[in-house]
Design a protein around this motif. Structure first.
Motif, PDB file in Angstrom:
ATOM      1  N   THR A 220       0.807  -1.220   0.000  1.00 58.66           N
ATOM      2  CA  THR A 220       0.000   0.000   0.000  1.00 58.66           C
ATOM      3  C   THR A 220       0.851   1.286   0.000  1.00 58.66           C
ATOM      4  O   THR A 220       0.475   2.267  -0.639  1.00 58.66           O
ATOM      5  CB  THR A 220      -0.950   0.024   1.216  1.00 58.66           C
ATOM      6  OG1 THR A 220      -0.217  -0.359   2.355  1.00 58.66           O
ATOM      7  CG2 THR A 220      -2.115  -0.915   1.033  1.00 58.66           C
ATOM      8  N   LYS A 221       2.018   1.238   0.679  1.00 58.18           N
ATOM      9  CA  LYS A 221       2.854   2.460   0.723  1.00 58.18           C
ATOM     10  C   LYS A 221       3.360   2.805  -0.673  1.00 58.18           C
ATOM     11  O   LYS A 221       3.367   3.965  -1.085  1.00 58.18           O
ATOM     12  CB  LYS A 221       4.025   2.278   1.693  1.00 58.18           C
ATOM     13  CG  LYS A 221       3.589   2.410   3.118  1.00 58.18           C
ATOM     14  CD  LYS A 221       4.761   2.485   4.052  1.00 58.18           C
ATOM     15  CE  LYS A 221       4.211   2.575   5.474  1.00 58.18           C
ATOM     16  NZ  LYS A 221       5.113   1.992   6.445  1.00 58.18           N
ATOM     17  N   THR A 222       3.812   1.774  -1.403  1.00 60.62           N
ATOM     18  CA  THR A 222       4.316   1.995  -2.777  1.00 60.62           C
ATOM     19  C   THR A 222       3.187   2.509  -3.671  1.00 60.62           C
ATOM     20  O   THR A 222       3.371   3.452  -4.449  1.00 60.62           O
ATOM     21  CB  THR A 222       4.885   0.670  -3.354  1.00 60.62           C
ATOM     22  OG1 THR A 222       5.846   0.182  -2.443  1.00 60.62           O
ATOM     23  CG2 THR A 222       5.492   0.862  -4.723  1.00 60.62           C
ATOM     24  N   ILE A 223       2.020   1.893  -3.513  1.00 66.02           N
ATOM     25  CA  ILE A 223       0.876   2.307  -4.351  1.00 66.02           C
ATOM     26  C   ILE A 223       0.544   3.785  -4.096  1.00 66.02           C
ATOM     27  O   ILE A 223       0.346   4.562  -5.031  1.00 66.02           O
ATOM     28  CB  ILE A 223      -0.354   1.391  -4.075  1.00 66.02           C
ATOM     29  CG1 ILE A 223      -0.058  -0.031  -4.577  1.00 66.02           C
ATOM     30  CG2 ILE A 223      -1.621   1.937  -4.735  1.00 66.02           C
ATOM     31  CD1 ILE A 223      -1.052  -1.089  -4.127  1.00 66.02           C
ATOM     32  N   GLU A 224       0.533   4.171  -2.832  1.00 64.94           N
ATOM     33  CA  GLU A 224       0.254   5.579  -2.490  1.00 64.94           C
ATOM     34  C   GLU A 224       1.292   6.514  -3.107  1.00 64.94           C
ATOM     35  O   GLU A 224       0.965   7.553  -3.665  1.00 64.94           O
ATOM     36  CB  GLU A 224       0.247   5.767  -0.976  1.00 64.94           C
ATOM     37  CG  GLU A 224      -1.117   5.474  -0.354  1.00 64.94           C
ATOM     38  CD  GLU A 224      -1.036   5.363   1.162  1.00 64.94           C
ATOM     39  OE1 GLU A 224      -0.204   6.077   1.767  1.00 64.94           O
ATOM     40  OE2 GLU A 224      -1.793   4.546   1.722  1.00 64.94           O
ATOM     41  N   LYS A 225       2.590   6.110  -3.028  1.00 68.99           N
ATOM     42  CA  LYS A 225       3.667   6.953  -3.599  1.00 68.99           C
ATOM     43  C   LYS A 225       3.481   7.109  -5.099  1.00 68.99           C
ATOM     44  O   LYS A 225       3.681   8.191  -5.655  1.00 68.99           O
ATOM     45  CB  LYS A 225       5.037   6.315  -3.314  1.00 68.99           C
ATOM     46  CG  LYS A 225       5.604   6.632  -1.968  1.00 68.99           C
ATOM     47  CD  LYS A 225       7.029   6.103  -1.899  1.00 68.99           C
ATOM     48  CE  LYS A 225       7.330   5.666  -0.485  1.00 68.99           C
ATOM     49  NZ  LYS A 225       8.468   4.765  -0.393  1.00 68.99           N
ATOM     50  N   HIS A 226       3.108   6.009  -5.759  1.00 66.54           N
ATOM     51  CA  HIS A 226       2.918   6.057  -7.215  1.00 66.54           C
ATOM     52  C   HIS A 226       1.761   6.994  -7.581  1.00 66.54           C
ATOM     53  O   HIS A 226       1.877   7.803  -8.500  1.00 66.54           O
ATOM     54  CB  HIS A 226       2.644   4.646  -7.770  1.00 66.54           C
ATOM     55  CG  HIS A 226       3.864   3.777  -7.803  1.00 66.54           C
ATOM     56  ND1 HIS A 226       3.843   2.460  -8.220  1.00 66.54           N
ATOM     57  CD2 HIS A 226       5.159   4.033  -7.470  1.00 66.54           C
ATOM     58  CE1 HIS A 226       5.062   1.955  -8.143  1.00 66.54           C
ATOM     59  NE2 HIS A 226       5.868   2.887  -7.677  1.00 66.54           N
ATOM     60  N   LEU A 227       0.684   6.885  -6.808  1.00 66.88           N
ATOM     61  CA  LEU A 227      -0.485   7.732  -7.114  1.00 66.88           C
ATOM     62  C   LEU A 227      -0.163   9.210  -6.889  1.00 66.88           C
ATOM     63  O   LEU A 227      -0.605  10.082  -7.619  1.00 66.88           O
ATOM     64  CB  LEU A 227      -1.692   7.301  -6.262  1.00 66.88           C
ATOM     65  CG  LEU A 227      -2.355   5.991  -6.717  1.00 66.88           C
ATOM     66  CD1 LEU A 227      -3.356   5.493  -5.671  1.00 66.88           C
ATOM     67  CD2 LEU A 227      -3.050   6.176  -8.065  1.00 66.88           C
ATOM     68  N   SER A 233      -4.663  13.066 -13.765  1.00 67.15           N
ATOM     69  CA  SER A 233      -5.756  12.350 -13.083  1.00 67.15           C
ATOM     70  C   SER A 233      -6.234  11.133 -13.892  1.00 67.15           C
ATOM     71  O   SER A 233      -6.703  10.144 -13.329  1.00 67.15           O
ATOM     72  CB  SER A 233      -6.911  13.292 -12.790  1.00 67.15           C
ATOM     73  OG  SER A 233      -7.497  13.698 -14.001  1.00 67.15           O
ATOM     74  N   ASN A 234      -6.106  11.216 -15.213  1.00 65.07           N
ATOM     75  CA  ASN A 234      -6.471  10.079 -16.063  1.00 65.07           C
ATOM     76  C   ASN A 234      -5.545   8.883 -15.761  1.00 65.07           C
ATOM     77  O   ASN A 234      -5.992   7.749 -15.600  1.00 65.07           O
ATOM     78  CB  ASN A 234      -6.367  10.500 -17.537  1.00 65.07           C
ATOM     79  CG  ASN A 234      -6.769   9.393 -18.473  1.00 65.07           C
ATOM     80  OD1 ASN A 234      -7.666   8.615 -18.181  1.00 65.07           O
ATOM     81  ND2 ASN A 234      -6.084   9.302 -19.611  1.00 65.07           N
ATOM     82  N   TYR A 235      -4.247   9.160 -15.640  1.00 67.97           N
ATOM     83  CA  TYR A 235      -3.287   8.094 -15.321  1.00 67.97           C
ATOM     84  C   TYR A 235      -3.563   7.541 -13.909  1.00 67.97           C
ATOM     85  O   TYR A 235      -3.460   6.341 -13.666  1.00 67.97           O
ATOM     86  CB  TYR A 235      -1.843   8.601 -15.391  1.00 67.97           C
ATOM     87  CG  TYR A 235      -1.359   8.984 -16.787  1.00 67.97           C
ATOM     88  CD1 TYR A 235      -2.143   8.759 -17.916  1.00 67.97           C
ATOM     89  CD2 TYR A 235      -0.097   9.567 -16.965  1.00 67.97           C
ATOM     90  CE1 TYR A 235      -1.691   9.126 -19.185  1.00 67.97           C
ATOM     91  CE2 TYR A 235       0.358   9.924 -18.232  1.00 67.97           C
ATOM     92  CZ  TYR A 235      -0.439   9.708 -19.333  1.00 67.97           C
ATOM     93  OH  TYR A 235       0.015  10.055 -20.572  1.00 67.97           O
ATOM     94  N   GLN A 236      -3.922   8.437 -12.979  1.00 70.14           N
ATOM     95  CA  GLN A 236      -4.243   7.982 -11.609  1.00 70.14           C
ATOM     96  C   GLN A 236      -5.434   7.027 -11.637  1.00 70.14           C
ATOM     97  O   GLN A 236      -5.428   5.979 -10.985  1.00 70.14           O
ATOM     98  CB  GLN A 236      -4.582   9.182 -10.708  1.00 70.14           C
ATOM     99  CG  GLN A 236      -3.380   9.990 -10.286  1.00 70.14           C
ATOM    100  CD  GLN A 236      -3.783  11.269  -9.555  1.00 70.14           C
ATOM    101  OE1 GLN A 236      -4.908  11.759  -9.700  1.00 70.14           O
ATOM    102  NE2 GLN A 236      -2.848  11.825  -8.793  1.00 70.14           N
ATOM    103  N   ASP A 237      -6.468   7.395 -12.406  1.00 69.03           N
ATOM    104  CA  ASP A 237      -7.667   6.537 -12.504  1.00 69.03           C
ATOM    105  C   ASP A 237      -7.312   5.159 -13.068  1.00 69.03           C
ATOM    106  O   ASP A 237      -7.772   4.129 -12.564  1.00 69.03           O
ATOM    107  CB  ASP A 237      -8.723   7.187 -13.416  1.00 69.03           C
ATOM    108  CG  ASP A 237      -9.338   8.420 -12.779  1.00 69.03           C
ATOM    109  OD1 ASP A 237      -9.134   8.617 -11.566  1.00 69.03           O
ATOM    110  OD2 ASP A 237     -10.007   9.182 -13.505  1.00 69.03           O
ATOM    111  N   ILE A 238      -6.519   5.168 -14.148  1.00 64.96           N
ATOM    112  CA  ILE A 238      -6.139   3.889 -14.783  1.00 64.96           C
ATOM    113  C   ILE A 238      -5.321   3.046 -13.788  1.00 64.96           C
ATOM    114  O   ILE A 238      -5.543   1.845 -13.637  1.00 64.96           O
ATOM    115  CB  ILE A 238      -5.351   4.146 -16.095  1.00 64.96           C
ATOM    116  CG1 ILE A 238      -6.279   4.769 -17.138  1.00 64.96           C
ATOM    117  CG2 ILE A 238      -4.736   2.849 -16.642  1.00 64.96           C
ATOM    118  CD1 ILE A 238      -5.591   5.279 -18.385  1.00 64.96           C
TER     119      ILE A 238
END
Ligand SMILES: NC(=O)c1ccc[n+]([C@@H]2O[C@H](COP(=O)([O-])OP(=O)(O)OC[C@H]3O[C@@H](n4cnc5c(N)ncnc54)[C@H](OP(=O)(O)O)[C@@H]3O)[C@@H](O)[C@H]2O)c1
Length: 253
Positions: A220-227, A233-238
């Protein structure tokens, strides 16, 4: 010798004609073109015709024209009870006129006249209304490719959707990766080996077994950093949607 006539002179017709001319036990009798000066590099002039009245007898007629024109062309054929097949991934068998026996000879690959292809590795998806017609298509298929499959119209529809996921969508993800590299002055070429290995890996493992990454590990920490890193915002949604999908599939038995 199985006699074949190809109708059309576009990308698929061009490659089919080329490979059929070299195929063992196949006689390419004629090509029916709409436009003059096409196919002249491949065939003698007397083999290229421009109207359906001059069409000869053959065992199989392969209609390799635009999807929109298949029905119209099959309606215009001046004969009955012969085997007429189209080459479309999206059109149903029933689109062909019922005065002839119907079939599909769909090569699952992308074709452009200017790009050479190795037909022997191209999957051919065949469909007919009866076994004896299937045998005819199989003879042609096996003369030009090592990958011949019986695929129904319903299965072909599913295959086309699957192809959108594995080709169009993955290519879109390559494009996003390329854009991220560009914005950070990294040559996209650095990712080529990873892309090729990802594709090569699923020829040996099934895709679920081959999955790796933060989503699968629920990092989850890595996922949060990536987001946070992704400003678009389009890339964040994908990213979020694919992360959820990977985690959802991982939970399934
Ligand atoms: N290209 C691919 O990657 C690919 C892959 C697998 C299957 N397919 C399927 O193969 C078929 C042909 O695709 P393609 O890429 O070869 O198309 P294409 O390059 O656009 O060629 C279409 C051909 O259809 C002819 N045509 C169009 N309307 C016609 C009409 N009303 N009457 C007679 N002929 C007509 C065109 O003649 P003109 O040249 O005179 O306009 C041309 O010869 C389609 O069903 C397609 O879905 C394509």
């Amino acid at each position: 010798m199985l006699k074949v006539i190809v109708i059309g002179s576009g990308n698929v017709a061009h490659h089919l004609v080329k490979v059929l001319l070299k195929a063992k036990n196949i006689e390419l009798v004629q090509v029916v073109a709409r436009t003059k000066n096409t196919m002249t590099a491949l065939l003698s002039e007397d083999q290229i015709i421009f109207n359906y009245q001059a069409i000869k007898a053959a065992d199989v007629y392969i209609v390799a024209v635009s999807d929109n024109a298949i029905e119209e062309v099959s309606n215009q054929l001046p004969f009955e009870n012969r085997l007429v097949v189209h080459t479309s991934g999206t059109s149903e068998l029933s689109i062909l006129n019922s005065k002839n026996r119907k079939g599909v000879f769909y090569p699952l690959q992308t074709f452009s006249k200017s790009k050479e292809v190795d037909f022997s590795s191209i999957p051919l998806c065949l469909e007919t209304e009866n076994m004896s017609d299937y045998k005819s298509l199989e003879i042609i298929g096996k003369a030009i490719s090592n990958k011949v499959y019986a695929i129904s119209s319903e299965q072909r529809k599913a295959l086309h959707v699957a192809a959108v996921f594995v080709n169009n969508f993955t290519n879109h993800l390559f494009q996003i990766g390329n854009q991220i590299c560009k914005e950070n002055n990294i040559p996209f070429e650095i990712l080529h080996a990873l892309i090729l290995e990802t594709a090569a890996k699923i020829t040996q493992l099934n895709p679920k077994e081959a999955q790796t990454g933060p989503a699968l590990r629920n990092d989850t920490k890595t996922i949060e950093k990536h987001l946070e890193f992704l400003k678009n915002s389009n890339y964040q949604d994908i990213y979020q949607l694919l992360t959820q999908s990977i985690q959802h599939v991982a939970k399934e038995l």
